[in-house]
Design a protein around this motif. Structure first.
Motif, PDB file in Angstrom:
ATOM      1  N   ALA A 234      27.980   4.105   2.477  1.00 23.64           N
ATOM      2  CA  ALA A 234      27.814   3.076   1.451  1.00 23.64           C
ATOM      3  C   ALA A 234      26.876   3.552   0.343  1.00 23.64           C
ATOM      4  CB  ALA A 234      27.265   1.791   2.086  1.00 23.64           C
ATOM      5  N   ILE A 235      25.820   4.248   0.726  1.00 23.43           N
ATOM      6  CA  ILE A 235      24.866   4.752  -0.263  1.00 23.43           C
ATOM      7  C   ILE A 235      25.551   5.754  -1.194  1.00 23.43           C
ATOM      8  CG2 ILE A 235      22.745   6.077  -0.597  1.00 23.43           C
ATOM      9  CD1 ILE A 235      21.794   4.916   2.123  1.00 23.43           C
ATOM     10  N   ILE A 236      26.323   6.652  -0.624  1.00 27.94           N
ATOM     11  CA  ILE A 236      27.053   7.641  -1.425  1.00 27.94           C
ATOM     12  C   ILE A 236      27.976   6.936  -2.429  1.00 27.94           C
ATOM     13  CG2 ILE A 236      28.839   9.441  -1.364  1.00 27.94           C
ATOM     14  CD1 ILE A 236      27.634  10.313   1.349  1.00 27.94           C
ATOM     15  N   ALA A 237      28.710   5.940  -1.945  1.00 29.50           N
ATOM     16  CA  ALA A 237      29.689   5.244  -2.791  1.00 29.50           C
ATOM     17  C   ALA A 237      29.042   4.546  -3.982  1.00 29.50           C
ATOM     18  CB  ALA A 237      30.461   4.227  -1.952  1.00 29.50           C
ATOM     19  N   THR A 238      27.827   4.021  -3.798  1.00 26.91           N
ATOM     20  CA  THR A 238      27.167   3.294  -4.890  1.00 26.91           C
ATOM     21  C   THR A 238      26.395   4.215  -5.835  1.00 26.91           C
ATOM     22  OG1 THR A 238      25.230   2.881  -3.492  1.00 26.91           O
ATOM     23  CG2 THR A 238      26.924   1.163  -3.565  1.00 26.91           C
ATOM     24  N   GLN A 239      26.143   5.443  -5.409  1.00 26.61           N
ATOM     25  CA  GLN A 239      25.311   6.339  -6.218  1.00 26.61           C
ATOM     26  C   GLN A 239      26.082   7.414  -6.976  1.00 26.61           C
ATOM     27  OE1 GLN A 239      21.882   5.633  -6.501  1.00 26.61           O
ATOM     28  NE2 GLN A 239      22.873   3.886  -5.485  1.00 26.61           N
ATOM     29  N   ILE A 240      27.256   7.754  -6.512  1.00 26.64           N
ATOM     30  CA  ILE A 240      27.981   8.902  -7.057  1.00 26.64           C
ATOM     31  C   ILE A 240      28.142   8.797  -8.579  1.00 26.64           C
ATOM     32  CG2 ILE A 240      30.275   7.888  -6.631  1.00 26.64           C
ATOM     33  CD1 ILE A 240      31.113  10.771  -5.752  1.00 26.64           C
ATOM     34  N   HIS A 241      27.746   9.857  -9.273  1.00 29.71           N
ATOM     35  CA  HIS A 241      27.851   9.982 -10.730  1.00 29.71           C
ATOM     36  C   HIS A 241      26.983   8.981 -11.507  1.00 29.71           C
ATOM     37  CE1 HIS A 241      30.867  12.860  -9.868  1.00 29.71           C
ATOM     38  NE2 HIS A 241      31.797  11.993  -9.531  1.00 29.71           N
ATOM     39  N   GLY A 242      25.970   8.431 -10.861  1.00 31.90           N
ATOM     40  CA  GLY A 242      25.041   7.542 -11.568  1.00 31.90           C
ATOM     41  C   GLY A 242      23.909   8.371 -12.142  1.00 31.90           C
ATOM     42  N   LYS A 243      24.091   8.908 -13.317  1.00 33.38           N
ATOM     43  CA  LYS A 243      23.151   9.889 -13.871  1.00 33.38           C
ATOM     44  C   LYS A 243      21.730   9.358 -14.053  1.00 33.38           C
ATOM     45  CE  LYS A 243      26.626  12.745 -16.147  1.00 33.38           C
ATOM     46  NZ  LYS A 243      27.090  13.349 -17.417  1.00 33.38           N
ATOM     47  N   LYS A 244      21.576   8.037 -14.179  1.00 30.83           N
ATOM     48  CA  LYS A 244      20.241   7.449 -14.319  1.00 30.83           C
ATOM     49  C   LYS A 244      19.657   7.022 -12.969  1.00 30.83           C
ATOM     50  CE  LYS A 244      20.909   5.417 -18.936  1.00 30.83           C
ATOM     51  NZ  LYS A 244      20.885   4.130 -19.674  1.00 30.83           N
ATOM     52  N   ASN A 245      20.440   7.136 -11.915  1.00 30.90           N
ATOM     53  CA  ASN A 245      20.049   6.581 -10.620  1.00 30.90           C
ATOM     54  C   ASN A 245      18.936   7.350  -9.934  1.00 30.90           C
ATOM     55  OD1 ASN A 245      22.245   5.008 -11.223  1.00 30.90           O
ATOM     56  ND2 ASN A 245      23.222   5.217  -9.223  1.00 30.90           N
ATOM     57  N   VAL A 246      17.995   6.613  -9.370  1.00 33.40           N
ATOM     58  CA  VAL A 246      16.983   7.162  -8.476  1.00 33.40           C
ATOM     59  C   VAL A 246      17.256   6.557  -7.105  1.00 33.40           C
ATOM     60  CG1 VAL A 246      14.527   7.239  -7.889  1.00 33.40           C
ATOM     61  CG2 VAL A 246      15.251   7.454 -10.284  1.00 33.40           C
ATOM     62  N   LEU A 247      17.401   7.406  -6.099  1.00 36.49           N
ATOM     63  CA  LEU A 247      17.682   6.944  -4.738  1.00 36.49           C
ATOM     64  C   LEU A 247      16.471   7.187  -3.855  1.00 36.49           C
ATOM     65  CD1 LEU A 247      19.474   6.017  -2.358  1.00 36.49           C
ATOM     66  CD2 LEU A 247      20.291   8.403  -2.193  1.00 36.49           C
ATOM     67  N   ILE A 248      16.009   6.132  -3.193  1.00 39.02           N
ATOM     68  CA  ILE A 248      14.919   6.234  -2.230  1.00 39.02           C
ATOM     69  C   ILE A 248      15.478   5.832  -0.869  1.00 39.02           C
ATOM     70  CG2 ILE A 248      12.600   5.437  -1.604  1.00 39.02           C
ATOM     71  CD1 ILE A 248      12.178   4.803  -4.598  1.00 39.02           C
ATOM     72  N   THR A 249      15.486   6.774   0.069  1.00 42.31           N
ATOM     73  CA  THR A 249      16.146   6.552   1.350  1.00 42.31           C
ATOM     74  C   THR A 249      15.337   7.156   2.494  1.00 42.31           C
ATOM     75  OG1 THR A 249      18.292   6.708   2.481  1.00 42.31           O
ATOM     76  CG2 THR A 249      17.587   8.634   1.208  1.00 42.31           C
ATOM     77  N   ASP A 250      15.825   6.984   3.719  1.00 39.69           N
ATOM     78  CA  ASP A 250      15.118   7.549   4.864  1.00 39.69           C
ATOM     79  C   ASP A 250      15.804   8.830   5.344  1.00 39.69           C
ATOM     80  OD1 ASP A 250      17.393   6.359   6.019  1.00 39.69           O
ATOM     81  OD2 ASP A 250      16.347   5.981   7.900  1.00 39.69           O
ATOM     82  N   GLU A 251      15.122   9.536   6.220  1.00 40.45           N
ATOM     83  CA  GLU A 251      15.633  10.822   6.704  1.00 40.45           C
ATOM     84  C   GLU A 251      16.951  10.666   7.449  1.00 40.45           C
ATOM     85  OE1 GLU A 251      14.173  14.422   9.716  1.00 40.45           O
ATOM     86  OE2 GLU A 251      12.776  12.840   9.123  1.00 40.45           O
ATOM     87  N   GLY A 252      17.069   9.588   8.241  1.00 43.50           N
ATOM     88  CA  GLY A 252      18.290   9.373   9.010  1.00 43.50           C
ATOM     89  C   GLY A 252      19.508   9.256   8.119  1.00 43.50           C
ATOM     90  N   ALA A 253      19.410   8.434   7.075  1.00 40.07           N
ATOM     91  CA  ALA A 253      20.527   8.261   6.142  1.00 40.07           C
ATOM     92  C   ALA A 253      20.808   9.554   5.388  1.00 40.07           C
ATOM     93  CB  ALA A 253      20.225   7.136   5.162  1.00 40.07           C
ATOM     94  N   SER A 254      19.742  10.244   4.963  1.00 39.49           N
ATOM     95  CA  SER A 254      19.927  11.444   4.135  1.00 39.49           C
ATOM     96  C   SER A 254      20.648  12.555   4.900  1.00 39.49           C
ATOM     97  CB  SER A 254      18.585  11.952   3.620  1.00 39.49           C
ATOM     98  OG  SER A 254      17.768  12.438   4.663  1.00 39.49           O
ATOM     99  N   ARG A 255      20.303  12.739   6.162  1.00 40.32           N
ATOM    100  CA  ARG A 255      20.966  13.797   6.951  1.00 40.32           C
ATOM    101  C   ARG A 255      22.437  13.466   7.191  1.00 40.32           C
ATOM    102  NH1 ARG A 255      17.545  17.643   8.505  1.00 40.32           N
ATOM    103  NH2 ARG A 255      15.307  17.165   8.635  1.00 40.32           N
ATOM    104  N   GLU A 256      22.739  12.183   7.374  1.00 41.74           N
ATOM    105  CA  GLU A 256      24.139  11.786   7.533  1.00 41.74           C
ATOM    106  C   GLU A 256      24.882  11.939   6.207  1.00 41.74           C
ATOM    107  OE1 GLU A 256      27.632  10.214   9.419  1.00 41.74           O
ATOM    108  OE2 GLU A 256      25.842  11.294  10.073  1.00 41.74           O
ATOM    109  N   MET A 257      24.208  11.671   5.093  1.00 44.39           N
ATOM    110  CA  MET A 257      24.814  11.864   3.778  1.00 44.39           C
ATOM    111  C   MET A 257      25.169  13.329   3.552  1.00 44.39           C
ATOM    112  SD  MET A 257      22.388   9.352   1.504  1.00 44.39           S
ATOM    113  CE  MET A 257      23.075   9.843  -0.079  1.00 44.39           C
TER     114      MET A 257
END
Length: 265
Positions: A234-257
């Motif tokens: 879900a995080i990938i889907a909402t962030q892809i190609h968002g050039k102004k986007n800043v993503l703050i996430t946890d290690e668990g989500a990031s490794r799965e991403m």
């Protein structure tokens, strides 16, 4: 010492490299990863909120219009925000109407609380999100509502959470037919009442008096705060190609991403 130790942990775990990989792969502005896994350690949620609050403190300027969504993650951000009452010209607004759920996590409540910590003013929308288009078109002409919406649509900073499409379609009180249509069209994510497929395309949106996609694109700073391995897609889907986007996430989500993105052709 603690701050230095945190930097050591980040380097030891290779989180800086993961941040760079995700940032380049999604073509977004910045990625900040909090060590730990929300699914295994509930205290990581508090650290996620604290990190997001500190980042927002670093970018906010007096006179900015700040829009915030509702949800547990956003409540953690507001709770961790320090009392810095020096933004008298700033306005805080809810990004959307309410969902008639827990009052403590409603966007209106969080907007008012954040404004108090900033010493700012706020404008609220006392309208639920799941009204019909006909009802919304009538309400939008009310002077106080129209004034609040005009302010929301000029937001300089937008801070929001991300949800899974299957969970959020139920929380937003959609009918079984609507839920089937949303999921049948390949939606995996929701943010601002917009449902996205894996490629980041909007496949459905609920009637709302809040932010529109064009308003989001016009904002100076767009901050997504979301954790959990279960939300990685879900995080990938909402962030892809968002050039102004800043993503703050946890290690668990990031490794799965990373795992998902490496398997994408």
């Amino acid at each position: 010492i603690i701050d230095k130790l945190k930097n050591f942990i980040r380097e030891f775990k290779g989180l800086t490299d993961i941040e760079e990989f995700i940032q380049k792969k999604l073509n977004i502005k910045k990625v900040i990863i909090v060590p730990g896994n929300i699914d295994e350690d509930s205290t990581v949620m508090n650290e996620l909120g604290r990190t997001a609050a500190k980042f927002m403190e670093s970018i906010i300027a007096d006179g900015d219009i700040v829009a915030i969504t509702g949800g547990t993650t956003m409540k953690n951000v507001v709770d961790n925000y320090e009392l810095i009452p020096r933004y008298q010209n700033t306005i805080v607004v809810p990004a959307r109407g309410g969902m008639e759920r827990n009052l403590e996590t409603e966007a209106n409540t969080l907007a008012a609380k954040l404004a108090d910590k900033l010493g700012a003013s706020y404008k609220l929308i006392h309208v639920p999100d799941n009204l019909s288009n006909e009802a919304l078109s009538t309400i939008i002409n009310e002077k106080s509502i129209k004034n609040a919406i005009d302010t929301i649509r000029k937001a300089d900073i937008i801070i929001y959470g991300v949800g899974r499409a299957d969970e959020m379609s139920k929380r937003r009180g959609l009918s079984d037919d609507e839920i089937s249509r949303i999921l049948g069209n390949g939606s995996v994510a929701e943010a601002f009442g917009y449902f996205f497929d894996r490629e980041g395309n909007v496949v459905y949106h609920t009637p709302s008096l809040g932010l529109k996609t064009e308003d989001i694109k016009n904002a100076k700073n767009i901050i997504a705060v979301a954790g959990s391995k279960l939300k990685a897609e879900a995080i990938i889907a909402t962030q892809i190609h968002g050039k102004k986007n800043v993503l703050i996430t946890d290690e668990g989500a990031s490794r799965e991403m990373v795992r998902i993105l490496k398997n994408v052709n």
